[in-house]
Scaffold this active site. Structure first.
Site, short mmCIF file in Angstrom:
data_model
loop_
_atom_site.label_atom_id
_atom_site.label_comp_id
_atom_site.label_asym_id
_atom_site.label_seq_id
_atom_site.Cartn_x
_atom_site.Cartn_y
_atom_site.Cartn_z
N TYR A 3 0.82 -1.22 0.00
CA TYR A 3 0.00 0.00 0.00
C TYR A 3 0.85 1.27 0.00
CZ TYR A 3 -3.27 3.66 1.16
OH TYR A 3 -3.98 4.83 1.14
N LYS B 153 1.29 3.72 -3.40
CA LYS B 153 0.82 5.10 -3.34
C LYS B 153 1.97 6.09 -3.57
CE LYS B 153 -2.89 6.29 -2.44
NZ LYS B 153 -4.06 6.57 -3.31
#
Length: 371
Positions: free
Chosen positions: A155, A159
Protein backbone atom coordinates in the site's frame (compact mmCIF):
# COMPACT_ATOMS: atom_id res chain seq x y z
CA UNK A 1 -12.87 27.26 -17.77
CA UNK A 2 -16.55 27.87 -18.51
CA UNK A 3 -18.77 24.85 -18.97
CA UNK A 4 -16.30 22.39 -17.50
CA UNK A 5 -16.79 18.68 -16.77
CA UNK A 6 -15.27 16.33 -14.19
CA UNK A 7 -14.53 12.62 -13.90
CA UNK A 8 -14.31 11.22 -10.34
CA UNK A 9 -12.82 7.75 -9.94
CA UNK A 10 -13.66 5.76 -6.82
CA UNK A 11 -16.94 7.71 -6.80
CA UNK A 12 -18.78 4.95 -4.97
CA UNK A 13 -16.35 4.97 -2.07
CA UNK A 14 -16.22 6.58 1.35
CA UNK A 15 -14.46 9.72 0.07
CA UNK A 16 -15.41 9.67 -3.60
CA UNK A 17 -19.15 9.96 -3.07
CA UNK A 18 -18.65 13.09 -0.97
CA UNK A 19 -16.47 14.67 -3.64
CA UNK A 20 -19.30 14.09 -6.12
CA UNK A 21 -21.86 15.71 -3.78
CA UNK A 22 -19.68 18.82 -3.37
CA UNK A 23 -19.07 19.05 -7.12
CA UNK A 24 -22.82 19.10 -7.72
CA UNK A 25 -22.82 22.54 -6.08
CA UNK A 26 -20.08 23.95 -8.34
CA UNK A 27 -20.98 26.71 -10.77
CA UNK A 28 -20.69 26.13 -14.52
CA UNK A 29 -20.02 22.42 -14.02
CA UNK A 30 -21.96 20.77 -16.83
CA UNK A 31 -21.28 17.09 -16.17
CA UNK A 32 -19.88 14.78 -13.52
CA UNK A 33 -18.93 11.25 -14.46
CA UNK A 34 -18.84 8.99 -11.41
CA UNK A 35 -16.65 5.95 -12.09
CA UNK A 36 -16.35 2.93 -9.82
CA UNK A 37 -16.42 -0.83 -9.87
CA UNK A 38 -19.25 -0.95 -7.33
CA UNK A 39 -21.99 1.41 -6.16
CA UNK A 40 -24.19 0.57 -3.19
CA UNK A 41 -27.87 0.38 -4.31
CA UNK A 42 -28.88 3.43 -2.23
CA UNK A 43 -25.99 5.49 -3.62
CA UNK A 44 -26.76 4.42 -7.17
CA UNK A 45 -30.35 5.54 -6.62
CA UNK A 46 -29.18 8.88 -5.19
CA UNK A 47 -26.81 9.52 -8.08
CA UNK A 48 -29.42 8.42 -10.63
CA UNK A 49 -31.91 11.01 -9.37
CA UNK A 50 -29.88 14.13 -8.65
CA UNK A 51 -31.89 17.28 -7.94
CA UNK A 52 -29.24 19.51 -9.49
CA UNK A 53 -28.68 21.25 -12.81
CA UNK A 54 -25.43 19.33 -13.34
CA UNK A 55 -25.65 16.13 -15.33
CA UNK A 56 -24.45 13.14 -13.30
CA UNK A 57 -23.47 10.00 -15.19
CA UNK A 58 -22.73 6.74 -13.39
CA UNK A 59 -20.00 4.65 -15.01
CA UNK A 60 -19.53 1.06 -13.89
CA UNK A 61 -15.94 0.26 -14.71
CA UNK A 62 -12.52 -0.97 -13.67
CA UNK A 63 -9.54 1.36 -13.25
CA UNK A 64 -7.46 -1.24 -15.12
CA UNK A 65 -9.77 -1.28 -18.17
CA UNK A 66 -8.08 0.87 -20.83
CA UNK A 67 -11.18 1.09 -23.04
CA UNK A 68 -13.33 2.11 -20.10
CA UNK A 69 -10.86 4.85 -19.09
CA UNK A 70 -10.63 6.12 -22.66
CA UNK A 71 -14.42 6.47 -22.88
CA UNK A 72 -14.67 8.00 -19.41
CA UNK A 73 -12.11 10.73 -20.21
CA UNK A 74 -13.57 11.88 -23.53
CA UNK A 75 -14.64 15.52 -23.29
CA UNK A 76 -13.58 15.83 -19.64
CA UNK A 77 -11.87 18.94 -18.22
CA UNK A 78 -10.81 17.67 -14.78
CA UNK A 79 -10.02 14.21 -13.41
CA UNK A 80 -10.13 13.61 -9.66
CA UNK A 81 -8.53 10.23 -9.10
CA UNK A 82 -9.78 8.99 -5.72
CA UNK A 83 -9.94 5.28 -6.57
CA UNK A 84 -7.56 3.23 -4.45
CA UNK A 85 -7.16 -0.15 -2.83
CA UNK A 86 -6.38 0.54 0.84
CA UNK A 87 -4.70 -2.36 2.60
CA UNK A 88 -2.59 -1.71 5.70
CA UNK A 89 -2.64 -5.31 6.97
CA UNK A 90 -1.42 -6.98 3.76
CA UNK A 91 -4.66 -8.93 3.41
CA UNK A 92 -4.71 -8.50 -0.39
CA UNK A 93 -2.22 -9.95 -2.85
CA UNK A 94 0.66 -7.54 -3.44
CA UNK A 95 0.22 -7.71 -7.22
CA UNK A 96 -3.43 -6.68 -6.90
CA UNK A 97 -2.64 -3.64 -4.75
CA UNK A 98 0.21 -2.56 -7.06
CA UNK A 99 -1.98 -2.99 -10.14
CA UNK A 100 -4.91 -0.94 -8.83
CA UNK A 101 -2.93 1.83 -7.13
CA UNK A 102 0.03 2.23 -9.47
CA UNK A 103 -0.83 0.72 -12.84
CA UNK A 104 -4.38 2.10 -12.65
CA UNK A 105 -3.01 5.60 -12.07
CA UNK A 106 -0.56 5.27 -14.96
CA UNK A 107 -3.32 4.07 -17.30
CA UNK A 108 -5.54 6.97 -16.26
CA UNK A 109 -2.76 9.48 -16.91
CA UNK A 110 -2.28 8.01 -20.39
CA UNK A 111 -6.04 8.21 -21.03
CA UNK A 112 -5.97 11.89 -20.00
CA UNK A 113 -3.18 12.64 -22.50
CA UNK A 114 -5.05 10.89 -25.32
CA UNK A 115 -8.36 12.60 -24.46
CA UNK A 116 -6.84 16.07 -23.89
CA UNK A 117 -7.84 16.28 -20.23
CA UNK A 118 -5.85 19.27 -18.89
CA UNK A 119 -6.21 18.76 -15.11
CA UNK A 120 -5.45 15.72 -12.94
CA UNK A 121 -5.87 15.69 -9.13
CA UNK A 122 -4.62 12.65 -7.23
CA UNK A 123 -5.81 11.45 -3.84
CA UNK A 124 -2.55 10.35 -2.27
CA UNK A 125 -1.96 9.23 1.32
CA UNK A 126 -0.13 10.29 4.44
CA UNK A 127 1.62 6.92 4.22
CA UNK A 128 3.76 8.06 1.30
CA UNK A 129 5.60 10.18 3.90
CA UNK A 130 5.93 7.51 6.60
CA UNK A 131 6.18 7.02 9.49
CA UNK A 132 9.43 5.11 9.09
CA UNK A 133 10.16 4.59 12.79
CA UNK A 134 8.00 4.65 15.90
CA UNK A 135 10.94 6.30 17.70
CA UNK A 136 10.90 9.33 15.41
CA UNK A 137 8.64 12.17 16.53
CA UNK A 138 7.06 14.33 13.81
CA UNK A 139 4.66 17.04 14.97
CA UNK A 140 3.12 19.63 12.66
CA UNK A 141 5.24 18.46 9.76
CA UNK A 142 5.10 20.27 6.42
CA UNK A 143 5.66 19.75 2.71
CA UNK A 144 9.11 21.33 2.55
CA UNK A 145 10.53 18.47 4.65
CA UNK A 146 10.02 16.12 1.66
CA UNK A 147 9.48 13.04 3.81
CA UNK A 148 9.27 9.70 2.04
CA UNK A 149 8.28 6.25 3.25
CA UNK A 150 10.96 3.56 3.23
CA UNK A 151 8.44 0.74 3.59
CA UNK A 152 8.06 -1.67 0.69
CA UNK A 153 4.65 -2.92 1.85
CA UNK A 154 2.29 -2.83 -1.12
CA UNK A 155 0.00 0.00 0.00
CA UNK A 156 2.49 2.75 0.97
CA UNK A 157 4.89 1.71 -1.80
CA UNK A 158 2.20 1.76 -4.52
CA UNK A 159 0.82 5.10 -3.34
CA UNK A 160 4.31 6.62 -3.24
CA UNK A 161 5.12 5.54 -6.79
CA UNK A 162 1.69 6.61 -8.06
CA UNK A 163 2.03 10.07 -6.52
CA UNK A 164 5.50 10.44 -8.06
CA UNK A 165 4.04 9.49 -11.44
CA UNK A 166 1.25 12.08 -11.13
CA UNK A 167 3.53 14.93 -10.08
CA UNK A 168 6.11 14.03 -12.74
CA UNK A 169 3.32 14.16 -15.36
CA UNK A 170 2.75 17.86 -14.75
CA UNK A 171 3.73 19.64 -17.94
CA UNK A 172 3.15 16.67 -20.22
CA UNK A 173 1.94 17.61 -23.71
CA UNK A 174 -1.64 16.65 -24.47
CA UNK A 175 -2.74 15.12 -27.75
CA UNK A 176 -3.89 18.52 -29.05
CA UNK A 177 -0.75 20.30 -27.87
CA UNK A 178 -2.07 21.62 -24.55
CA UNK A 179 -0.38 21.03 -21.19
CA UNK A 180 -1.35 18.69 -18.34
CA UNK A 181 -1.59 20.26 -14.86
CA UNK A 182 -1.42 17.98 -11.82
CA UNK A 183 -1.32 18.03 -8.04
CA UNK A 184 -1.71 15.53 -5.18
CA UNK A 185 -3.47 15.69 -1.82
CA UNK A 186 -2.20 13.72 1.17
CA UNK A 187 -5.03 13.36 3.71
CA UNK A 188 -4.36 12.30 7.30
CA UNK A 189 -6.27 9.31 8.73
CA UNK A 190 -9.79 9.95 7.39
CA UNK A 191 -12.81 9.41 9.64
CA UNK A 192 -16.54 10.08 9.42
CA UNK A 193 -19.82 8.35 8.74
CA UNK A 194 -19.23 5.16 6.79
CA UNK A 195 -15.49 4.97 7.54
CA UNK A 196 -14.42 1.38 6.82
CA UNK A 197 -11.75 1.57 9.54
CA UNK A 198 -14.10 2.93 12.19
CA UNK A 199 -16.70 0.38 11.14
CA UNK A 200 -14.21 -2.44 11.65
CA UNK A 201 -13.10 -1.09 15.05
CA UNK A 202 -16.62 -0.53 16.35
CA UNK A 203 -18.12 -3.80 15.11
CA UNK A 204 -15.18 -5.71 16.61
CA UNK A 205 -15.78 -3.94 19.92
CA UNK A 206 -19.52 -4.67 19.80
CA UNK A 207 -18.72 -8.38 19.59
CA UNK A 208 -16.40 -7.93 22.57
CA UNK A 209 -18.82 -6.31 25.07
CA UNK A 210 -18.04 -2.81 23.82
CA UNK A 211 -14.32 -3.02 24.60
CA UNK A 212 -12.19 -1.10 22.12
CA UNK A 213 -8.68 -2.29 21.32
CA UNK A 214 -6.08 -0.02 22.89
CA UNK A 215 -2.68 -1.14 21.62
CA UNK A 216 -1.86 2.29 20.19
CA UNK A 217 -1.26 4.20 23.44
CA UNK A 218 1.93 5.90 22.22
CA UNK A 219 0.55 7.13 18.92
CA UNK A 220 -0.39 10.74 18.25
CA UNK A 221 -2.30 11.28 15.03
CA UNK A 222 -4.34 14.14 13.64
CA UNK A 223 -7.42 12.53 12.09
CA UNK A 224 -9.25 14.51 9.42
CA UNK A 225 -13.00 14.52 8.72
CA UNK A 226 -14.00 13.05 5.35
CA UNK A 227 -16.08 16.10 4.44
CA UNK A 228 -13.05 18.36 4.80
CA UNK A 229 -10.93 16.08 2.61
CA UNK A 230 -13.62 16.09 -0.09
CA UNK A 231 -13.80 19.90 0.11
CA UNK A 232 -10.02 20.14 -0.38
CA UNK A 233 -10.39 18.26 -3.67
CA UNK A 234 -12.95 20.78 -4.90
CA UNK A 235 -10.64 23.65 -3.97
CA UNK A 236 -7.75 21.95 -5.79
CA UNK A 237 -9.89 21.72 -8.92
CA UNK A 238 -10.68 25.43 -8.64
CA UNK A 239 -7.02 26.34 -8.15
CA UNK A 240 -5.78 24.37 -11.16
CA UNK A 241 -8.51 25.96 -13.31
CA UNK A 242 -7.51 29.44 -12.16
CA UNK A 243 -4.79 30.97 -14.42
CA UNK A 244 -3.38 32.95 -11.49
CA UNK A 245 -3.29 30.13 -8.92
CA UNK A 246 -2.40 27.23 -11.21
CA UNK A 247 1.35 28.01 -11.60
CA UNK A 248 1.80 27.80 -7.81
CA UNK A 249 -0.20 24.58 -7.39
CA UNK A 250 1.06 22.61 -10.41
CA UNK A 251 3.25 19.63 -9.57
CA UNK A 252 2.75 20.12 -5.81
CA UNK A 253 1.46 17.87 -3.03
CA UNK A 254 -0.50 19.06 -0.02
CA UNK A 255 -1.14 17.61 3.43
CA UNK A 256 -4.83 17.81 4.29
CA UNK A 257 -5.77 17.91 7.95
CA UNK A 258 -8.27 19.92 10.02
CA UNK A 259 -8.92 20.99 13.60
CA UNK A 260 -9.67 17.53 14.98
CA UNK A 261 -7.65 17.20 18.24
CA UNK A 262 -4.38 15.30 18.01
CA UNK A 263 -4.59 12.07 20.02
CA UNK A 264 -3.88 8.36 19.91
CA UNK A 265 -6.00 6.18 17.64
CA UNK A 266 -7.44 4.35 20.67
CA UNK A 267 -8.36 7.56 22.48
CA UNK A 268 -9.94 8.89 19.31
CA UNK A 269 -12.13 5.80 18.96
CA UNK A 270 -13.11 6.16 22.62
CA UNK A 271 -14.00 9.84 22.14
CA UNK A 272 -16.39 8.85 19.37
CA UNK A 273 -17.78 5.75 21.04
CA UNK A 274 -18.06 6.52 24.78
CA UNK A 275 -21.56 7.97 24.43
CA UNK A 276 -22.73 4.53 23.31
CA UNK A 277 -21.05 2.65 26.16
CA UNK A 278 -17.76 1.76 24.47
CA UNK A 279 -14.70 1.58 26.71
CA UNK A 280 -10.96 1.11 26.22
CA UNK A 281 -9.26 -2.19 26.89
CA UNK A 282 -7.60 -1.81 30.29
CA UNK A 283 -5.25 -4.75 29.86
CA UNK A 284 -1.54 -4.01 29.71
CA UNK A 285 -0.21 -4.19 26.16
CA UNK A 286 3.24 -5.37 25.13
CA UNK A 287 5.97 -2.72 24.77
CA UNK A 288 6.10 -1.37 21.22
CA UNK A 289 9.70 -2.50 20.74
CA UNK A 290 8.67 -6.07 21.63
CA UNK A 291 5.67 -5.90 19.29
CA UNK A 292 8.04 -4.76 16.55
CA UNK A 293 10.45 -7.69 16.98
CA UNK A 294 7.64 -10.21 17.22
CA UNK A 295 6.33 -8.83 13.93
CA UNK A 296 9.82 -9.14 12.45
CA UNK A 297 10.03 -12.80 13.47
CA UNK A 298 6.60 -13.50 12.00
CA UNK A 299 7.69 -11.88 8.73
CA UNK A 300 10.77 -14.12 8.63
CA UNK A 301 8.60 -17.19 9.20
CA UNK A 302 6.26 -16.04 6.43
CA UNK A 303 9.21 -15.63 4.03
CA UNK A 304 10.81 -18.98 4.88
CA UNK A 305 7.66 -21.05 4.40
CA UNK A 306 6.37 -19.06 1.40
CA UNK A 307 7.49 -21.71 -1.16
CA UNK A 308 5.14 -24.25 0.41
CA UNK A 309 2.53 -22.23 2.29
CA UNK A 310 1.06 -18.74 2.07
CA UNK A 311 1.18 -17.43 5.64
CA UNK A 312 0.07 -13.87 6.30
CA UNK A 313 1.26 -12.55 9.70
CA UNK A 314 -1.47 -10.90 11.77
CA UNK A 315 0.92 -8.05 12.52
CA UNK A 316 3.85 -6.54 10.59
CA UNK A 317 6.60 -4.07 11.44
CA UNK A 318 4.94 -1.54 9.17
CA UNK A 319 1.62 -1.86 11.01
CA UNK A 320 3.26 -1.67 14.44
CA UNK A 321 5.10 1.51 13.36
CA UNK A 322 2.03 3.05 11.76
CA UNK A 323 -0.09 2.39 14.86
CA UNK A 324 2.40 3.69 17.44
CA UNK A 325 4.01 6.79 15.96
CA UNK A 326 3.78 10.49 16.73
CA UNK A 327 3.07 11.69 13.20
CA UNK A 328 1.08 14.90 12.62
CA UNK A 329 1.04 17.49 9.84
CA UNK A 330 -0.07 21.06 9.25
CA UNK A 331 -2.44 22.17 6.49
CA UNK A 332 -0.85 25.63 6.17
CA UNK A 333 0.39 25.12 2.61
CA UNK A 334 -3.07 24.01 1.45
CA UNK A 335 -4.47 27.03 3.26
CA UNK A 336 -2.03 29.32 1.48
CA UNK A 337 -2.15 27.88 -2.05
CA UNK A 338 -5.64 26.37 -2.30
CA UNK A 339 -7.52 28.67 0.05
CA UNK A 340 -8.35 25.59 2.12
CA UNK A 341 -10.18 26.05 5.40
CA UNK A 342 -11.97 23.11 7.07
CA UNK A 343 -15.63 23.34 6.10
CA UNK A 344 -16.69 21.24 9.09
CA UNK A 345 -15.62 22.08 12.65
CA UNK A 346 -14.43 19.38 15.03
CA UNK A 347 -17.75 19.58 16.91
CA UNK A 348 -19.79 19.14 13.72
CA UNK A 349 -17.62 16.28 12.49
CA UNK A 350 -17.69 14.60 15.91
CA UNK A 351 -21.47 14.76 16.24
CA UNK A 352 -22.08 13.43 12.73
CA UNK A 353 -19.71 10.52 13.35
CA UNK A 354 -21.11 9.77 16.82
CA UNK A 355 -24.63 9.61 15.39
CA UNK A 356 -23.49 7.15 12.73
CA UNK A 357 -21.77 4.97 15.36
CA UNK A 358 -25.07 5.05 17.28
CA UNK A 359 -26.78 3.56 14.21
CA UNK A 360 -24.22 0.72 14.23
CA UNK A 361 -25.04 0.06 17.89
CA UNK A 362 -28.78 -0.06 17.09
CA UNK A 363 -28.18 -2.43 14.18
CA UNK A 364 -26.18 -4.69 16.48
CA UNK A 365 -28.98 -4.72 19.04
CA UNK A 366 -31.55 -5.56 16.38
CA UNK A 367 -29.36 -8.36 15.08
CA UNK A 368 -29.13 -9.85 18.58
CA UNK A 369 -32.93 -9.76 18.94
CA UNK A 370 -33.45 -11.75 15.72
CA UNK A 371 -31.08 -14.54 16.72
Amino acid sequence: MAGWSCLVTGAGGFLGQRIVRFLLEEKELQEIRALDKFFRPELREEFSNPKHRTKLTILDGDILDKKCLKRACQGISVVIHAASLIDVVNAVRRETVMDVNLKGTQLLLEACIQADVPIFIYTSSLEVAGPNSFREIIQNGHEEEHRETRWTSAYPYSKKLAEKAVLAADGWTLQSGGTLRTCALRPMYIYGEGSPFLYAQMTHALKNNGILKYDTKLSIANPVYVGNVAWAHVLASRALRDPEKAPTVRGQFYYISDDTPHQSYGEFNYTLGKEWGFCLDSRISLPVSLQYWIAFLLEIVSFLISPIYKYQPSVTRHLVTLSNSVFTFSYKKAQQDLGYEPLFSWEEAKQKTIQWIGSLVEQHKEALKTR
